[in-house]
Every structure is written in structure tokens, then in C-alpha cells.
Design an enzyme around this catalytic site. Structure first.
Site, PDB file in Angstrom:
ATOM      1  N   SER A  83       0.849  -1.254  -0.028  1.00 58.58           N
ATOM      2  CA  SER A  83      -0.087   0.034   0.006  1.00 58.58           C
ATOM      3  C   SER A  83       0.911   1.304   0.113  1.00 58.58           C
ATOM      4  O   SER A  83       1.914   1.362   0.452  1.00 58.58           O
ATOM      5  CB  SER A  83      -0.892  -0.075   1.394  1.00 58.58           C
ATOM      6  OG  SER A  83      -1.524   1.221   1.540  1.00 58.58           O
ATOM      7  N   TYR A  99      -2.226  -1.440  11.042  1.00 61.06           N
ATOM      8  CA  TYR A  99      -2.539  -2.128   9.493  1.00 61.06           C
ATOM      9  C   TYR A  99      -1.294  -1.561   8.628  1.00 61.06           C
ATOM     10  O   TYR A  99      -0.793  -2.487   7.916  1.00 61.06           O
ATOM     11  CB  TYR A  99      -3.799  -1.519   8.989  1.00 61.06           C
ATOM     12  CG  TYR A  99      -3.802  -1.263   7.483  1.00 61.06           C
ATOM     13  CD1 TYR A  99      -4.004  -2.695   6.914  1.00 61.06           C
ATOM     14  CD2 TYR A  99      -3.613  -0.399   6.636  1.00 61.06           C
ATOM     15  CE1 TYR A  99      -4.180  -2.740   5.470  1.00 61.06           C
ATOM     16  CE2 TYR A  99      -3.521  -0.549   5.379  1.00 61.06           C
ATOM     17  CZ  TYR A  99      -3.710  -1.583   4.785  1.00 61.06           C
ATOM     18  OH  TYR A  99      -3.715  -1.497   3.422  1.00 61.06           O
ATOM     19  N   LYS A 154       1.982  -3.787   6.716  1.00 61.55           N
ATOM     20  CA  LYS A 154       2.391  -3.769   5.210  1.00 61.55           C
ATOM     21  C   LYS A 154       4.045  -3.464   5.053  1.00 61.55           C
ATOM     22  O   LYS A 154       4.561  -4.188   4.128  1.00 61.55           O
ATOM     23  CB  LYS A 154       1.697  -2.776   4.330  1.00 61.55           C
ATOM     24  CG  LYS A 154       0.220  -2.932   4.477  1.00 61.55           C
ATOM     25  CD  LYS A 154      -0.064  -4.169   3.407  1.00 61.55           C
ATOM     26  CE  LYS A 154      -1.599  -4.305   3.282  1.00 61.55           C
ATOM     27  NZ  LYS A 154      -1.780  -5.826   2.859  1.00 61.55           N
TER      28      LYS A 154
END
Ligand code: UD1
Length: 342
Positions: free
Chosen positions: A125, A150, A154
Site C-alpha cells: 500500500s 495495519y 504492510k
């Protein structure tokens, strides 16, 4: 027909990628635990491609099931790994869920493939860039401290994959850094299926327009941007799906950049939240009920990607613009009203 494992293949980006893989001549094999998707998506995919994709329902956090699956499917040559938890807000409230889900599954997969040659494409992302110092942001921009668990999953997953690819001969990896995926398949048979109240902008817009939500709140119009609202690089989910096919093809050919590589997947254009609303109103012919509210904590002010590396080295470029993104998202919302999926 080369078999590609698509984890999270009944999800939003996964389902579109299954369609694009099939249409590019691959045989997609889906593994999904259906924690955030519906089994009916398999029928929807069948309506598009004419066959029901092979589907295995289990949780990749289950080491024994993952290992058995890999042993029983020796003809899989590529993996596209979507399966993960992805809600920024929830990750702040329950970080252990995020670290557990996103890492146990990744590590189980990597361990299960330790002795087999495999091409691995990872869903990363643009969140890894945080608030970029320079725009458009390139792949070599520094990775900033993650703003949420979150985002941290990544960043850490990218590190795990880079070290893994460099240490073991059998892995070749590409991480795709997505900007903001929106829109739906042009058939309106698959699209985003948010559970509960949507956190992301586009499903909130379409649900408001269809009457499921009373109004949309624009989180802040006092940012240092031309119209005061945040700016994002919205990317059509079908273009994004095609980037995964391109990544698998590059890995199959042999990536001259080496065993681990990263690409931005966006259009290279930034649109503000208010511009996105304007584009939606234009293509849908609907006046959207929205109000300006306070800023949302943790929001990036503006981010859009430099896509030169993707177009030159991945051989992929976004083809669909903001109008197609909005029109397809709206067509999907209207389809769902007539044909609920749940
Ligand atoms: C973020 C992450 C992205 C991640 C995604 C998952 C960044 C840059 N992006 O996307 O990597 O995959 O979360 O959820 O960190 N907005 C409103 N009203 C709403 C909803 C959103 O005004 O009801 C605004 C937001 O303030 C933001 C824009 O719309 O400015 C986009 O928001 P959203 O769709 O949630 O995506 P990001 O936060 O950009």
C-alpha cells in the site's frame, strides 16, 4: 494453463484479479476463509468468465491446513497474496488481530513454499510512504513510520519478503503498492462489498446516493490543498487487477531488477475528495447529500504516485479514468440493490 493461487480471491481486489488472470490464460485457484467476503462471489465470477473458479475455504493462519494445501497442489507456480485484515481504524483498536492475521498467514505460506520455486506478488500500500515529502511519490521515497498497525503490517511484510527473496533461491517477489482502489467490473457483477458501515470514501458515496446512508461527511476542508479537502490517487480496481497479471508475467520472464521489487500502482493523478464527489455527481446524475465535518485523525493530506517505473519496467499503465471509476462503482451499487449479496 499455469495455476496461480489467489489468497483472498473472493474479496474486492482478489475477485477482479481472478477474472483478469483467467482472461489472460491462467487458472486461478482461490483460498479464502470468507471472513470479509461472500461465497456468492464465486457465482458472480462464473457469470463473467463462464466457469466457477476452484475454491478452497480455510484460514491461512492454520499452519497444518496451509501446509497440506501446498503439498496437495504442486502445480501452483505463482501466488498473489491478498488475504489480510485491512481496516485502519480497527487495527488501532485491536492491533494483535492485525499482527496475528497478517503475519501468521504470510509466514505459513512462505514456509510451506520454502522448497518450491514460486513467484509471489504481495498486496502492499501507498500507506508505507506516510505523508510524502515529494509528490508524485516514487518507489525510492523513504518508508515513514507507520501511522497504524495495519500500515505497519504492510511495511514489515515488505521487509520479510525482501529478506526472504534475497535469502532463498526459490522465491521471486514483487510488492505492489496500491494507491486508492475504487470502482467495479464493467459488468457490475463484482465490486466492493463492505461489511457494515463503510470506512472508505467510494462505498460511502454510493451507499449515500442509493439511500442506504443519510449523508456523507467530508473529513475536513481546511487542509493545505486547492479546495481544502484531502487528495488521493484513485485507481480503478480493474486496472489494479491487471497490474497483478503484469507482475506475475514479469516474474515468469525473470525480473531484471532482481529477486525482490516494488511498484507503485496508481494513475499518477491526484483528485481531491470534493473533486471525487463532483465526478460522482456528474456521471451518476445524482446530487449527493454531504456535509463538511472535522478532519479524520491520521489522514494523509495528499498523496499520488509516480508511475514511471510501473509503466517502464512492469509494462503496466492505468487505462481507466475517474469517470469510469465513479460510473462503475455506481452501477455496482445499483446492481446490489436489485441483487443483494451477503
Ligand atoms: C487508507 C490508506 C490505504 C488503506 C486504506 C484502507 C493511506 C494514504 N491510505 O486509505 O493504504 O488501504 O486506508 O482502508 O494511508 N473520506 C471522507 N469521508 C468518508 C470517508 C473518507 O471524507 O466518509 C476521505 C478521507 O478523509 C480521505 C479520503 O476520503 O481523505 C479517502 O479515504 P479512504 O477511502 O478511507 O482511504 P484512505 O484513508 O486514503
Amino acid at each position: 494453463m499455469r495455476k496461480i493461487l489467489v489468497t483472498g480471491g473472493t474479496g474486492y481486489i482478489g475477485s477482479h484479479t481472478v477474472v483478469e488472470l483467467f482472461q489472460a490464460g491462467y487458472t486461478p485457484v482461490i483460498v479464502d476463509n470468507l471472513s470479509n467476503s461472500s461465497v456468492q462471489i464465486l457465482d458472480q465470477i462464473e457469470k463473467i468468465i463462464g466457469v466457477k473458479p476452484e475454491f478452497h475455504q480455510f484460514d491461512l493462519c492454520d499452519t497444518a491446513k496451509t501446509t497440506t494445501f501446498v503439498q496437495n497442489n504442486p502445480d501452483i507456480t505463482g501466488i498473489i497474496h491478498f488475504a489480510a485484515s485491512k481496516a485502519v481504524g480497527e487495527s488501532v483498536i485491536d492491533p494483535l488481530k492485525y499482527y496475528s492475521n497478517n503475519f501468521f498467514s504470510l509466514l505459513n505460506l512462505l514456509n510451506a513454499y520454502k522448497d518450491k520455486p514460486v513467484n509471489f506478488v504481495f498486496s502492499s500500500s501507498c500507506t508505507v510512504y506516510g505523508e510524502p515529502d515529494e509528490l508524485p511519490v516514487t518507489e525510492s521515497a523513504p518508508v515513514k513510520k507507520a501511522a497504524s498497525p495495519y500500515g505497519n503490517t504492510k511495511q514489515i511484510a515488505e521487509e520479510i519478503l525482501e529478506e526472504t527473496a534475497n535469502a532463498y533461491d526459490n522465491y521471486n517477489v514483487i510488492a505492489l503498492r496500491y494507491f486508492n482502489p475504487v470502482g467495479a467490473h464493467h459488468t457490475a457483477l463484482i465490486g466492493e462489498l463492505p461489511i457494515g458501515v463503510p470506512q472508505n470514501l467510494l462505498p460511502f458515496i454510493t451507499q449515500t446516493a442509493i439511500g442506504k446512508r443519510e449523508k456523507l461527511t467530508v473529513f475536513g476542508n481546511d487542509y493545505d490543498t486547492p479546495d481544502g479537502s484531502c487528495i488521493r490517487d484513485f485507481i480503478h480496481v480493474v486496472d489494479l487487477a491487471k497490474a497483478h497479471v503484469a507482475a506475475i508475467q514479469l516474474l515468469e520472464k525473470g525480473n531484471p531488477n532482481g529477486k525482490y521489487d516494488v511498484f507503485n500502482v496508481g494513475t499518477g493523478n491526484g483528485y481531491s475528495v470534493l473533486e471525487a464527489i463532483g465526478a460522482f455527481e456528474k456521471v451518476s446524475g445524482q446530487k449527493l447529500n454531504y456535509v463538511i465535518g472535522p478532519r479524520r485523525e491520521g489522514d494523509i493530506i495528499k498523496v499520488w504516485g509516480d508511475v514511471a517505473k510501473s509503466s517502464q519496467e512492469l509494462g503496466w499503465k492505468a487505462e481507466l479514468g475517474i469517470d469510469e471509476m465513479m460510473a462503475s462503482a455506481w452501477a455496482w451499487e445499483k446492481y446490489l440493490k436489485e441483487h443483494p449479496i451477503g
